[in-house]
Design a protein around this motif. Structure first.
Motif, PDB file in Angstrom:
ATOM      1  N   LEU A  35       0.849  -1.190   0.000  1.00 54.87           N
ATOM      2  CA  LEU A  35       0.000   0.000   0.000  1.00 54.87           C
ATOM      3  C   LEU A  35       0.882   1.236   0.000  1.00 54.87           C
ATOM      4  N   SER A  36       0.586   2.174  -0.909  1.00 59.19           N
ATOM      5  CA  SER A  36       1.291   3.453  -0.951  1.00 59.19           C
ATOM      6  C   SER A  36       0.272   4.577  -0.856  1.00 59.19           C
ATOM      7  N   ILE A  37       0.572   5.572  -0.027  1.00 56.02           N
ATOM      8  CA  ILE A  37      -0.234   6.793   0.040  1.00 56.02           C
ATOM      9  C   ILE A  37       0.454   7.794  -0.875  1.00 56.02           C
ATOM     10  N   THR A  38      -0.133   8.048  -2.034  1.00 52.28           N
ATOM     11  CA  THR A  38       0.561   8.816  -3.070  1.00 52.28           C
ATOM     12  C   THR A  38       0.283  10.310  -3.014  1.00 52.28           C
ATOM     13  N   ALA A  39      -0.799  10.725  -2.354  1.00 51.81           N
ATOM     14  CA  ALA A  39      -1.093  12.159  -2.261  1.00 51.81           C
ATOM     15  C   ALA A  39      -2.101  12.400  -1.150  1.00 51.81           C
ATOM     16  N   VAL A  40      -1.946  13.546  -0.485  1.00 54.39           N
ATOM     17  CA  VAL A  40      -2.900  14.012   0.527  1.00 54.39           C
ATOM     18  C   VAL A  40      -3.181  15.475   0.217  1.00 54.39           C
TER      19      VAL A  40
END
Length: 373
Positions: free
Chosen positions: A216-221
């Motif tokens: 899992l990658s969080i690519t943008a917030v």
């Protein structure tokens, strides 16, 4: 070819490059037709110009072998010490944007077909050349190849020429999902997102960040507002690589559970799928794999004991091809192991272009056995 800028973004050079390909392959007896991806076909960031894909075919009734090339390059970017849109030779090396990834491979195919015609060598396959426009973001990152696959324009088995110049047998790649979580942020974006981010980080730890397997990658917030009358919200962009046995439904259930744990009952957060790439399974297990390996040995000089199987760690747009019914997908190319696919001072070698041309000529030739090289 290098002089034609096919960088995406902005994606404005496809028409000029299509004209160049017409000039190269029409004299070899190929009929070319264009298939332009409709602007509303897939969500995501659109290209700066029409996404013109080309199919070049020369049919005689033999089985079809589709040779695939991605026409795009990334923008040149900083770090180049030579003009990126000028083919520059230094010794046995050829420098220029796209030389290693696809323009060198197009030159190798053109040379192989031209050599076969020059000596009257018959072919065991009717070659179909598929040139696709796949640069961009989101679902648009693979728009050309996906569109051709969904239109049934890819036939027979497929040889992808954006791979390695090495004795490797590609065994497939994982599936992936790109998703967006939207969280109402009336009390502030940071406060709204923090509990969800905390649990997503914990999920990342449980999944691990290995070379293969689930990830899992969080690519943008970001904090956004959907309209003048709408409340602000926090947007989290996620990339989820699927592991063995996982499905899109199981991933959605996993993330729904994260939201249930992080937010109060009755929350208005939403989970939306933005893009999905199917897995590629056993593309090398087909009737032509043995001859392909033999052709690579003849072209590059590899020994039979040199070949190794390898699985791609990242999703591949070729998943759309297999999903459309083309199960056998073979790979080769001009990228040497350890080299980046693209980057400043991108180059290939004359030796590798010639070796790839020999391999393709050997594979396509209508001869029962390949002679020793």
């Amino acid at each position: 070819m290098v002089a034609v800028d096919t960088a995406a973004p902005p994606g404005q050079g496809y028409g000029e490059f299509a004209t160049l390909l017409q000039d190269m392959f029409a004299p070899l007896g190929f009929g070319l037709r264009s298939l332009t991806v409709p602007e509303d076909a897939f969500p995501g960031t659109p290209a700066g110009g029409p996404r013109i894909n080309l199919i070049a075919s020369r049919r005689s009734g033999r089985p079809i072998c589709t040779l695939h090339f991605q026409m795009d390059t990334p923008p040149a970017g900083p770090g180049w010490t030579r003009p990126p849109l000028t083919l520059t030779r230094q010794g046995h090396l050829l420098y220029g944007l796209g030389t290693r990834r696809m323009k060198g491979a197009i030159a190798a195919v053109w040379a192989a077909l031209r050599a076969a015609d020059a000596v009257g060598l018959g072919l065991r396959f009717d070659p179909v050349l598929a040139f696709t426009t796949d640069g961009g973001q989101g679902a648009n990152a693979h728009a050309g190849l996906r569109y051709l696959a969904e239109q049934g324009a890819l036939e027979g088995h497929l040889v992808s020429l954006g791979g390695l110049a090495a004795p490797r047998l590609w065994t497939g790649s994982p599936a992936s999902l790109d998703l967006e979580i939207r969280i109402p942020a009336a009390a502030g974006a940071a406060e709204a997102a923090l509990p969800v981010l905390s649990r997503l980080t914990a999920l990342q730890g449980r999944l691990g960040q290995g070379v293969d397997g689930p990830r899992l990658s969080i690519t943008a917030v970001s904090a956004e507002q959907s309209g003048e009358a709408s409340s602000p919200f926090c947007s989290l962009a996620l990339h989820r690589r699927l592991g063995a046995g996982e499905t899109a439904a199981s991933i959605r259930a996993e993330l729904d559970a994260v939201l249930q744990e992080a937010l109060p009952p009755g929350h208005a957060a939403t989970l939306r799928e933005m893009a999905a790439i199917p897995a590629v399974a056993d593309p090398h297990r087909g009737p032509n794999a043995g001859r392909w390996q033999q052709a690579l040995r003849w072209g590059f000089g590899f020994g039979p004991e040199d070949f190794r199987e390898y699985a791609g760690a990242e999703p591949s747009a070729l998943g759309f091809v297999q999903q459309a019914g083309v199960s056998e997908i073979l790979q080769a190319g001009l990228q040497r192991p350890g080299q980046p696919a693209q980057g400043p001072d991108e180059c290939t070698s004359i030796d590798d272009v010639e070796a790839l041309a020999r391999s393709l000529l050997a594979y396509l030739a209508d001869v029962p056995e390949l002679p020793a090289f």
